[in-house]
Design an enzyme around this catalytic site. Structure first.
Site, PDB file in Angstrom:
ATOM      1  N   TYR A  23       0.849  -1.196   0.000  1.00 40.46           N
ATOM      2  CA  TYR A  23       0.000   0.000   0.000  1.00 40.46           C
ATOM      3  C   TYR A  23       0.876   1.234   0.000  1.00 40.46           C
ATOM      4  CZ  TYR A  23      -3.243   3.578   1.672  1.00 40.46           C
ATOM      5  OH  TYR A  23      -3.994   4.723   1.790  1.00 40.46           O
ATOM      6  N   GLU A  70      -3.397   7.833  -3.905  1.00 37.43           N
ATOM      7  CA  GLU A  70      -3.420   6.548  -3.202  1.00 37.43           C
ATOM      8  C   GLU A  70      -3.287   5.413  -4.219  1.00 37.43           C
ATOM      9  OE1 GLU A  70      -7.102   4.868  -1.620  1.00 37.43           O
ATOM     10  OE2 GLU A  70      -6.124   4.692   0.322  1.00 37.43           O
TER      11      GLU A  70
END
Ligand code: GDP
Ligand code: MN
Length: 434
Positions: A155, A243
């Site tokens: 991530y 993101e």
């Protein structure tokens, strides 16, 4: 000892309060959106285009509006395997469900024909995920991309962080999953690098993040390089958040951004014209777009009292006081600063077009706004639209006396309120009477 009934009643009260709290918070955060002039949203394919233009590695892809186009795109890609992805602004698509019955907004297949068949069950249907309303969001486009073998999912996000007064890079070696869940269950697996916006990202910071994400050997340099490129993109496009989940590595030893979500600073619109021109408003409520045409901001809620206000702060206060008096707002229409009489008319037209609305509460504080202009707009709108629902008006500030006179002498059944509390009470009472 308290009786079981008393305990149950106590529990009931607690439950009701708990049920109301998130609702209030949700309304507050929605009202908070009133402060932004516009809300820029880009689809994944648009974000990935920006990324690839800045040297960030994404898969080869095409965008399709129909199943036939999707089939063509799949053939043209000429890839070993294809990944088909529904384009909606919400995340969690992989685990989503379509109202066509199809499960999953992200599908892998080796057969272009299957891409066509799957796209047929995606385009034109609603996809519901953890992040959408219950009924889901309509899919208008799909992304047809070359699938890659993912060996590992991490991530990565870059965001403007208020508590650090600048950009922060957040990463976790545990990607592909809900990052909030990782933060809750394994907080030690969340890593941060605070960036000094004047000095920029240091090689050592990019390297350390790559290492924390678990990239080894030559992959570490590659990941660090991608992180630096993402940071430069973040600055260049005035993003508030980039993101990438998953930020992955392939079995062939490449670091790739498999997903992308970018948020933008609306105040930078003047220097990001190309990006703002891509704004995808297809997921807005039609009424929001209609309001935007008149420089009005509309937020729909699920009560029955329409609120016509100026400014986000006043919207939140109005919302709270309606709740405190036992009512529920149906919507907010924010007039903003410089007001024209015609805007007031359009505002009323929009508010009354919502069948949920059983009363209208006008709460305007005239600082920059001239109350007399509002009053004239209100009386004109009442006459021309033949207003059928009770109208409560609270005006305060510049030219308020003249405004009151205009309302009083109009002969229209407008309820004047002395202050916000009084206005909320009158609006709630007028709805309760029905
Ligand atoms: P989201 O569910 O909306 O976050 O959509 P993503 O783009 O993140 O896709 C969901 C999941 O599909 C990812 O976490 C991956 O596990 C998987 N996925 C996406 N693209 C590929 C691909 O090219 N190859 C493989 N093997 N899996 C993929
Ligand atoms: Mn994702």
């Amino acid at each position: 000892m308290a009786s079981p009934v008393a305990i149950a009643a106590q529990a009931g009260k607690l439950l009701r309060e708990q049920a109301l709290r998130p609702r209030l918070l949700a309304v507050r955060s929605q009202a908070g959106h009133l402060t932004s002039r516009r809300w820029l949203n880009l689809q994944e394919y648009q974000s990935k285009k920006l990324m690839s233009e800045h040297g960030v590695r994404v898969q080869r892809f095409f965008v399709a509006n129909t199943a036939t186009e999707a089939l063509e795109a799949a053939k043209r890609l000429n890839a070993k395997e294809i990944v088909l992805k529904a384009q909606i602004l919400a995340g969690g698509r992989g685990k989503g469900v379509f109202n066509s019955g199809l499960k999953g907004g992200v599908h892998l297949t080796k057969d272009p024909k299957v891409v066509g068949q799957l796209a047929q069950q995606m385009i034109g249907y609603n996809l519901a995920t953890k992040q959408t309303p219950k009924e889901g969001v309509k899919v208008n486009k799909v992304m047809v991309a070359e699938a890659l073998d993912i060996a590992r999912e991490t991530y990565l996000a870059i965001l403007m962080d208020r508590s650090h007064n600048g950009p922060v890079i957040v990463g976790s070696p545990q990607g592909g999953v809900d990052i909030e869940e990782v933060a809750a269950s394994n907080p030690e697996l969340i890593f941060k690098e605070q960036i000094d916006i004047f000095e920029g990202i240091k090689d050592s910071q990019a390297q350390r993040m790559a290492e924390n994400l678990g990239f080894l050997g030559p992959l570490k340099n590659q990941a660090a390089d991608q992180i630096k490129k993402l940071y430069h993109l973040f600055l260049k496009i005035d993003a508030t958040q980039v993101e990438v989940n998953p930020f992955g590595e392939t079995s062939e030893g490449q670091v790739v951004c498999f997903d992308a979500k970018i948020n933008f600073d609306d105040n930078a619109e003047f220097r990001q014209k190309d990006i703002f021109a891509m704004d995808d408003k297809s997921e807005n409520e039609p009424i929001e777009n209609e309001a935007a045409r008149y420089d009005l901001k509309y937020i729909g809620l699920d009560g029955n009292i329409a609120c016509f206000v100026n400014g986000a702060g006043l919207a939140m206060a109005t919302c709270d006081i309606i709740f405190l008096n036992g009512g529920k707002p149906a919507n907010f229409l924010d007039l903003g600063g410089g007001v024209k009489e015609s805007q007031v008319y359009q505002a009323f037209k929009l508010l009354t077009s919502d069948p949920k609305v059983e009363a209208i509460l006008v709460n305007i504080f005239g600082g920059i706004v001239n109350c007399a202009i509002i009053a004239n707009g209100i009386t004109k709108a009442c006459r021309e639209l033949e207003l059928k629902v009770p109208l409560v008006v609270r005006l305060e500030g510049t030219n308020v006396q003249e405004a009151q006179k205009i309302l009083r002498s109009s002969g229209l059944p407008i309820m004047s309120a002395v202050d916000l509390e009084d206005a909320a009470k009158k609006a709630v009472a007028s709805v309760a009477k029905k």
